[in-house]
Scaffold this motif. Structure first.
Motif, PDB file in Angstrom:
ATOM      1  N   ASP A  93      38.317  56.509  44.380  1.00 57.12           N
ATOM      2  CA  ASP A  93      38.500  57.544  44.930  1.00 57.12           C
ATOM      3  C   ASP A  93      37.258  58.613  45.206  1.00 57.12           C
ATOM      4  O   ASP A  93      36.636  58.899  46.439  1.00 57.12           O
ATOM      5  N   GLU A  94      36.395  58.334  44.060  1.00 56.63           N
ATOM      6  CA  GLU A  94      35.008  59.155  44.414  1.00 56.63           C
ATOM      7  C   GLU A  94      33.990  58.080  45.143  1.00 56.63           C
ATOM      8  O   GLU A  94      33.191  59.058  45.690  1.00 56.63           O
ATOM      9  N   ARG A  99      31.573  57.337  50.580  1.00 59.67           N
ATOM     10  CA  ARG A  99      31.315  55.872  51.708  1.00 59.67           C
ATOM     11  C   ARG A  99      31.144  57.172  53.218  1.00 59.67           C
ATOM     12  O   ARG A  99      30.753  57.037  53.796  1.00 59.67           O
ATOM     13  N   GLN A 100      32.173  57.676  52.863  1.00 60.57           N
ATOM     14  CA  GLN A 100      33.356  59.263  53.568  1.00 60.57           C
ATOM     15  C   GLN A 100      31.889  60.022  53.530  1.00 60.57           C
ATOM     16  O   GLN A 100      31.798  60.112  55.242  1.00 60.57           O
ATOM     17  N   PHE A 247      26.867  61.221  42.427  1.00 63.92           N
ATOM     18  CA  PHE A 247      27.605  59.641  41.803  1.00 63.92           C
ATOM     19  C   PHE A 247      28.316  59.471  40.001  1.00 63.92           C
ATOM     20  O   PHE A 247      26.887  59.803  39.195  1.00 63.92           O
ATOM     21  N   ASP A 248      29.092  60.393  40.291  1.00 60.07           N
ATOM     22  CA  ASP A 248      29.156  60.477  38.418  1.00 60.07           C
ATOM     23  C   ASP A 248      29.722  59.522  37.601  1.00 60.07           C
ATOM     24  O   ASP A 248      30.628  59.725  36.616  1.00 60.07           O
ATOM     25  N   TRP A 249      30.424  57.921  38.400  1.00 61.97           N
ATOM     26  CA  TRP A 249      30.266  56.903  37.765  1.00 61.97           C
ATOM     27  C   TRP A 249      29.289  56.101  37.412  1.00 61.97           C
ATOM     28  O   TRP A 249      28.552  56.521  36.962  1.00 61.97           O
TER      29      TRP A 249
END
Length: 257
Positions: A93-94, A99-100, A247-249
């Protein structure tokens, strides 16, 4: 989605031409479109309104010409080879929200001339540069917009190369970066030089701000931290009509390995 006619009109944006040696800027006034600046080779002796030319030519330009235009723009974009034709794949989802945000930025800058910033922040290996380069390729191919990718230190290096170089000036090099429809500044937080370096980068951003030309920045720091690194003035410009995407993954390179 932009039509062929709209892309053709944008493809004639003469602001991309100053990157080629020998071209000069020529300011004039059109009764219909007001003051305009074009970049022309020395052989051109009369000023023409670029908007009028675009509107007239857009009705007859073939798709093949647009494809050739995109190839030329890609050549001068300095797009890193590893990202050519690559896409950011969202699996969470993140990532889908990232992308959105990129799509909304694309729509925003292609619908009208506007100052806007998209700021991608987070750890290395999370796909920030990949997504930025995907946006840039879409703008070049889908909207005929001139784009340039560079690191902050790369921009400063190119500006400083003008010192003592015949035919180049600091002002001219700054303006060259200000003229692109979109400028991507990677590693914007990595300025390690003096206050002069920050002032040079600030001038690039400020000229783009005044000309309503968007920027896309990339940083491995949080937005607050890189704001301190680049200075309050640049951070202020980026905050106005700006979007920050975290971007926290996990590092995708490590996962892939």
């Amino acid at each position: 989605m932009t039509t062929v006619i709209e892309r053709a009109s944008k493809s004639l944006d003469l602001s991309v031409l100053p990157m080629f040696s020998g071209f000069r800027q020529w300011r004039g006034t059109c009764e219909k479109h007001g003051e305009q600046v074009i970049s022309v080779p020395p052989s051109v002796k009369s000023w023409v309104c670029p908007v009028c030319v675009s509107q007239k030519a857009a009705k007859t330009l073939p798709v093949e010409w647009l494809e050739e235009r995109a190839k030329a723009l890609m050549t001068v974009s300095h797009l890193p080879e590893k990202y050519v034709g690559q896409k950011f794949v969202a699996t969470s989802d993140e990532q889908r929200r990232a992308r959105q945000a990129a799509k909304l930025f694309y729509d925003q800058v292609t619908q009208k001339k506007v100052w806007a910033s998209l700021n991608l922040v987070g750890e290395t290996g999370t796909g920030k540069t990949l997504l930025a380069c995907e946006v840039m390729q879409r703008l070049i191919v889908g909207a005929g917009m001139s784009c340039r990718y560079a690191t902050s230190m790369g921009i400063l290096s190119e500006i400083k190369e003008s010192y003592g170089t015949e035919g180049k000036t600091e002002n001219g090099e700054i303006q060259r970066f200000a003229d692109f429809d979109l400028l991507i500044i990677d590693e914007i937080d990595q300025i390690r030089g003096s206050d002069t370096d920050r002032l040079l980068l600030q001038e690039v951003v400020n000229r783009r701000y005044n000309a309503k030309k968007p920027v896309l920045t990339i940083s491995n720091l949080s937005f607050e931290s890189f704001g301190k690194a680049v200075g309050a003035r640049i951070a202020s410009r980026l905050s106005e009509n700006g979007t920050v995407v975290l971007f926290d993954w996990a590092d995708q390179r490590r996962i892939a390995a």
